[in-house]
Design an enzyme around this catalytic site. Structure first.
Site, short mmCIF file in Angstrom:
data_model
loop_
_atom_site.label_atom_id
_atom_site.label_comp_id
_atom_site.label_asym_id
_atom_site.label_seq_id
_atom_site.Cartn_x
_atom_site.Cartn_y
_atom_site.Cartn_z
N ASP A 1 -10.01 -5.76 -1.17
CA ASP A 1 -11.94 -5.31 -0.62
C ASP A 1 -12.26 -5.34 -1.78
O ASP A 1 -13.55 -6.47 -1.68
CB ASP A 1 -11.19 -3.91 -0.35
CG ASP A 1 -10.90 -3.66 0.94
OD1 ASP A 1 -10.83 -4.62 1.52
OD2 ASP A 1 -10.94 -2.42 1.16
N LEU A 2 -11.38 -4.96 -2.79
CA LEU A 2 -12.85 -5.41 -4.07
C LEU A 2 -12.92 -6.75 -4.40
O LEU A 2 -13.93 -7.66 -4.88
CB LEU A 2 -12.27 -5.04 -5.42
CG LEU A 2 -12.51 -3.24 -5.20
CD1 LEU A 2 -11.52 -2.20 -6.07
CD2 LEU A 2 -14.16 -2.55 -5.08
#
Length: 470
Positions: free
Chosen positions: A233-234
């Site tokens: 996600d990051l």
């Protein structure tokens, strides 16, 4: 609370774009004729000449404390982390970010926990500082009208719908270009907008598994392990932020908006680096614990009371390490002569070093290796220590900001420190729908016009019902 300046862009001085000579920015006046690139459509909203005239600032006029993206407005329609982390990075550089959330429910990350602080997830806080929150029912006519008005003034739109959803809702790139032709539109999905997997749902856990990360994370002969953070996600959020910044810069030069198609799997694969290199060389990467596939020693060792990380990236560091730990005998061992030798005999090397490092505490080894010998070594800290150690405090990495409901709350600050621009977070993460009215006041809506949106259900049935009751 969050004033929205007129949207504008500042073009740098170039000699030409698309074969057209550009006028130096310093010479632009209200009457300057500015050539435009091929393909630019003057019938759509603002011309390049208008943008240059409206946004030109001399060095004297520009506040030294101004943030880089202060004149950029972002609509974030995403949920959870991918888009949220992207817009968080933009907010840290001064962008006005407005979250578009489902009425009554909001972003799903608001409900992720425990832990909760008075029913609010601190996980939500961590990726939503410095943002506004507007509830909009995009399945209602009034909600769509309101959204299009917001989109008309926006510079950037971020969403992470499954492919096809934006088109069904009428918030896809082509639809929004009818309202704002130079919009920068970032569409995040699990697998991108094309390919046989394009319609599959996907989250961090799935992408960690499908990207090969879990296959190389964990102990040998044990099950695959997920990285302890929402890593993919990051990663995707950072790529999205990088893409948006690049598109904003290109728009300054050409006047054109852009569409960014970003898949989480695509975003993660470039991070495989050394593991991908092994595949390219015909080898199969595998789980190695904390050991490294191409460097040795480059891993975690147990000490008398904890753990320490040792990083030897070259021969000098290897020689210095052996000297510092009184193991010069290892320098005479043919198995460990070069880095390649050490990698090929990494298990034997681990046994030799492990018995030595268990003889002293982590603090004692840190004094010997770092303070005295200047070697790259570090303790394995828990998360609380990472957030509160003397280095973090000296850098003022963790700050506190005022929240209207909870008083002072912690924030991990933006890590970019510019000499000539400000960065950082000033606003608390928003309550759901906190800026329903404020966002439209900023667009120039009267209170009566906002009341009409409420009555027509733009902000959801609950707010509509409350107005009817009142």
């Amino acid at each position: 609370m969050y004033p929205v300046p007129e949207r504008s862009t500042v073009s740098r001085t170039e000699t030409s774009v698309g074969g057209h000579e550009l006028v130096p920015l310093s010479t632009v006046t209200a009457t300057t004729e500015v050539p435009v690139p091929n393909g630019y459509r003057p019938d759509r909203q603002k011309s390049i000449q208008y943008k240059l005239q409206m946004t030109q600032k001399t060095n004297a006029e520009r506040d030294s404390n101004e943030k880089i993206l202060e004149d950029i407005n972002v609509l974030d329609m995403s949920t959870f982390v991918t888009g949220g982390f992207c817009s968080l990075m933009l907010a840290g550089q001064g962008a006005q970010v407005t979250k578009i959330e489902r009425p009554e429910a909001g972003d799903d990350i608001r409900h992720s926990g425990p832990p909760f602080i008075d029913e609010t997830s601190p996980y939500f806080w961590s990726v939503n500082y410095n943002k506004q929150s507007v509830e909009l029912d995009l399945k209602s006519e009034a909600g769509m009208e309101a959204f299009y008005d917001l989109a008309h003034k926006a510079d950037v739109i971020i969403q992470n719908f499954r492919p096809g959803t934006a088109e069904r809702l009428g918030v896809d790139y082509e639809s929004l270009r009818e309202h704002n032709d130079d919009i920068i539109y970032c569409a995040i999905s699990a697998f991108g907008q094309t390919g046989p997997w394009q319609e599959r749902p996907g989250y961090d856990l799935l992408i960690q598994g499908m990207s090969g990360i879990m296959e190389v994370t964990g102990e040998p002969n044990r099950q695959p392990v997920k990285v302890g953070l929402p890593m993919t996600d990051l990663i995707t959020g950072m790529w999205a932020g990088f893409g948006v910044m690049g598109a904003l810069y290109r728009r300054e030069l050409t006047g054109d908006g852009d569409y960014i198609d970003l898949g989480m799997l695509d975003a993660t694969l470039p991070w495989l680096t050394k593991q991908a290199g092994k595949v390219f060389a015909g080898e199969s990467p595998s789980r190695m614990g904390t050991k490294d596939p191409v460097l040795a020693p480059y891993q975690t060792f147990q000490t008398a009371d904890g753990y320490i990380n040792i990083a030897c990236l070259n021969q000098k560091l290897w020689h210095d390490l052996c000297d510092a730990i009184n193991r010069k005998d290892l320098l005479d061992d043919d198995r460990f002569e070069t880095n390649a030798d050490r990698v090929n005999h990494i298990d034997e090397l681990e046994k030799e070093l492990e018995q030595t490092f268990r003889e002293q505490t982590t603090e004692e080894w840190m004094a010997t290796l770092v303070e005295t010998a200047g070697l790259p070594a570090g303790p394995v800290m828990d998360v609380e220590d990472a957030l509160t150690n003397e280095q973090t405090q000296a850098r003022e990495t963790v700050q506190y900001i005022d929240h209207p409901e909870y008083g002072e709350i912690p924030v991990i600050e933006n890590p970019l420190n510019f000499e000539n621009a400000e960065t950082g977070f000033e606003g608390a993460p928003p309550e759901l729908g906190e800026h329903n009215r404020e966002a439209f006041r900023q667009l120039g809506y009267s209170e009566a016009a906002i009341d009409e949106l409420v009555k027509r259900g733009a902000f959801g049935e609950q707010m509509q019902a409350q107005t009817t009751t009142d």
